[in-house]
Design a protein around this motif. Structure first.
Motif, PDB file in Angstrom:
ATOM      1  N   ILE A 170       9.206  55.310  60.870  1.00  0.00           N
ATOM      2  CA  ILE A 170       9.408  54.997  59.454  1.00  0.00           C
ATOM      3  C   ILE A 170      10.788  54.395  59.237  1.00  0.00           C
ATOM      4  CG2 ILE A 170       9.690  56.025  57.156  1.00  0.00           C
ATOM      5  CD1 ILE A 170       7.450  57.976  57.898  1.00  0.00           C
ATOM      6  N   LYS A 171      11.786  54.957  59.912  1.00  0.00           N
ATOM      7  CA  LYS A 171      13.151  54.448  59.791  1.00  0.00           C
ATOM      8  C   LYS A 171      13.231  53.004  60.295  1.00  0.00           C
ATOM      9  CE  LYS A 171      16.241  57.351  61.011  1.00  0.00           C
ATOM     10  NZ  LYS A 171      17.135  58.188  61.868  1.00  0.00           N
ATOM     11  N   LYS A 172      12.467  52.713  61.355  1.00  0.00           N
ATOM     12  CA  LYS A 172      12.491  51.380  61.961  1.00  0.00           C
ATOM     13  C   LYS A 172      11.824  50.335  61.072  1.00  0.00           C
ATOM     14  CE  LYS A 172      10.857  48.843  66.041  1.00  0.00           C
ATOM     15  NZ  LYS A 172      10.147  48.952  67.346  1.00  0.00           N
ATOM     16  N   HIS A 173      10.699  50.701  60.440  1.00  0.00           N
ATOM     17  CA  HIS A 173       9.901  49.711  59.713  1.00  0.00           C
ATOM     18  C   HIS A 173      10.054  49.771  58.195  1.00  0.00           C
ATOM     19  CE1 HIS A 173       7.768  48.421  63.326  1.00  0.00           C
ATOM     20  NE2 HIS A 173       7.679  49.693  63.666  1.00  0.00           N
ATOM     21  N   PRO A 176      14.190  49.358  52.917  1.00  0.00           N
ATOM     22  CA  PRO A 176      14.952  50.114  51.909  1.00  0.00           C
ATOM     23  C   PRO A 176      15.136  49.364  50.595  1.00  0.00           C
ATOM     24  CG  PRO A 176      16.414  49.242  53.591  1.00  0.00           C
ATOM     25  CD  PRO A 176      15.013  48.960  54.058  1.00  0.00           C
ATOM     26  N   LYS A 177      15.045  48.038  50.637  1.00  0.00           N
ATOM     27  CA  LYS A 177      15.244  47.249  49.415  1.00  0.00           C
ATOM     28  C   LYS A 177      14.054  47.376  48.470  1.00  0.00           C
ATOM     29  CE  LYS A 177      18.106  43.868  51.838  1.00  0.00           C
ATOM     30  NZ  LYS A 177      18.255  42.439  52.225  1.00  0.00           N
ATOM     31  N   GLY A 179      11.782  45.415  47.615  1.00  0.00           N
ATOM     32  CA  GLY A 179      11.663  44.291  46.686  1.00  0.00           C
ATOM     33  C   GLY A 179      10.214  43.939  46.455  1.00  0.00           C
ATOM     34  N   LYS A 180       9.679  43.060  47.317  1.00  0.00           N
ATOM     35  CA  LYS A 180       8.275  42.671  47.205  1.00  0.00           C
ATOM     36  C   LYS A 180       7.400  43.453  48.180  1.00  0.00           C
ATOM     37  CE  LYS A 180       9.324  37.955  45.693  1.00  0.00           C
ATOM     38  NZ  LYS A 180       9.127  36.505  45.976  1.00  0.00           N
ATOM     39  N   SER A 181       7.968  44.471  48.792  1.00  0.00           N
ATOM     40  CA  SER A 181       7.217  45.246  49.781  1.00  0.00           C
ATOM     41  C   SER A 181       6.199  46.161  49.107  1.00  0.00           C
ATOM     42  CB  SER A 181       8.176  46.088  50.635  1.00  0.00           C
ATOM     43  OG  SER A 181       8.905  46.982  49.817  1.00  0.00           O
ATOM     44  N   THR A 182       5.209  46.590  49.882  1.00  0.00           N
ATOM     45  CA  THR A 182       4.176  47.512  49.404  1.00  0.00           C
ATOM     46  C   THR A 182       4.468  48.910  49.938  1.00  0.00           C
ATOM     47  OG1 THR A 182       2.520  45.747  49.401  1.00  0.00           O
ATOM     48  CG2 THR A 182       1.703  48.019  49.380  1.00  0.00           C
ATOM     49  N   THR A 183       4.441  49.904  49.076  1.00  0.00           N
ATOM     50  CA  THR A 183       4.682  51.282  49.494  1.00  0.00           C
ATOM     51  C   THR A 183       3.387  51.907  49.995  1.00  0.00           C
ATOM     52  OG1 THR A 183       6.466  51.538  47.877  1.00  0.00           O
ATOM     53  CG2 THR A 183       5.513  53.552  48.782  1.00  0.00           C
ATOM     54  N   PHE A 184       3.438  52.498  51.183  1.00  0.00           N
ATOM     55  CA  PHE A 184       2.273  53.151  51.775  1.00  0.00           C
ATOM     56  C   PHE A 184       2.495  54.659  51.840  1.00  0.00           C
ATOM     57  CE2 PHE A 184       1.749  48.842  53.118  1.00  0.00           C
ATOM     58  CZ  PHE A 184       0.383  48.656  53.277  1.00  0.00           C
TER      59      PHE A 184
END
Length: 200
Positions: A170-173, A176-177, A179-184
Motif C-alpha cells: 500500500i505504501k508503494k502504490h 498520497p495526493k 488528485g484524480k486517483s480512485t480510492t479502493f
C-alpha cells in the motif's frame, strides 16, 4: 413468539445498548443458553445463580430486544415465563461504529461475526457500485487461497507477515495526493475451513 416459532439464524445488532448487553459476561451467557426456550428458574440452575439475579438480567435483555418471550407453562400451580434468544448468532452492524478494542472484548464468536459483518459490507458496496455503473466494468479483484498452520504461534506469525507485506504494498502504490486517483477498499479475512469443505 411462541414455542413453535423458529429463531432466526442471524440477529443484526444495531443498537449500542444491545452491544453493551453482549459485552456483559452474565448476559452473554444467558443468551447462549436460550437457543431453546427456558425459564429464569431453569437458567438459574444451569448457571448456579439465583433466579432473582437471572430474572433481572432477562428483563434487561428483553428490554433491548436480544431475548423474547416464548410462551408460558404451569409448574406446581405457578406460571413460568419462557424465553428464547432473538437469534442463533449475533452480527454487529457497521452502523454501530464500535472500536476494534470494544469488538475484541466481545466473547464467543465475535471474530467470526466480524468476518460476517465485513462480508455484508462488501456485499452492500458491490450492489451500490453495480447500481452506479453505466455499462462500464468496475475495477475490482478477489484472491482466495488456503494454507495449513500448526497452531496459534504460526497463525500469528503469518498474520504479522501478511500485514507487513500488505502495508509495504500500500505504501508503494498509494497516491498520497489523491488528485484524480480512485480510492479502493482493501480487506483481509482469515478463518478455519469448515469440515464440510465450506461453500464454493
Amino acid at each position: 413468539m411462541n414455542r413453535n416459532q423458529t429463531v432466526p439464524e442471524t440477529f443484526i445488532v444495531t443498537e449500542p445498548e444491545q452491544a453493551a448487553a453482549l459485552l456483559h459476561p452474565v448476559r452473554s451467557e444467558i443468551i447462549s443458553l436460550l437457543k431453546e426456550p427456558r425459564s429464569a428458574t431453569e437458567l438459574s440452575k444451569v448457571m448456579n445463580d439465583s433466579a432473582q439475579k437471572v430474572n433481572y438480567h432477562l428483563k434487561t435483555l428483553e428490554k433491548v430486544g436480544l431475548v423474547m418471550r416464548a410462551g408460558t407453562r404451569n409448574v406446581r400451580n405457578l406460571v413460568e415465563v419462557l424465553y428464547r434468544s432473538a437469534g442463533k448468532t449475533f452480527l454487529l452492524s457497521d452502523s454501530l461504529g464500535l472500536s476494534q478494542e470494544t469488538i475484541r472484548k466481545l466473547k464467543g464468536q465475535t471474530a467470526l461475526a466480524h468476518v460476517l459483518s465485513l462480508t455484508e459490507k462488501i456485499k452492500r458496496d458491490a450492489v451500490s457500485l453495480m447500481e452506479e455503473a453505466e455499462n462500464e466494468e468496475i475495477p475490482s479483484a478477489v484472491m482466495e487461497m488456503e494454507l495449513s498452520l500448526l497452531g496459534v504461534e504460526e497463525r500469528q506469525a503469518f498474520l504479522q507477515d501478511y500485514s507487513n507485506m500488505l502495508s509495504e504494498l500500500i505504501k508503494k502504490h498509494h497516491d498520497p495526493k489523491q488528485g484524480k486517483s480512485t480510492t479502493f477498499h482493501v480487506s483481509m479475512a482469515m478463518y478455519p475451513k469448515p469440515e464440510g469443505g465450506g461453500t464454493t
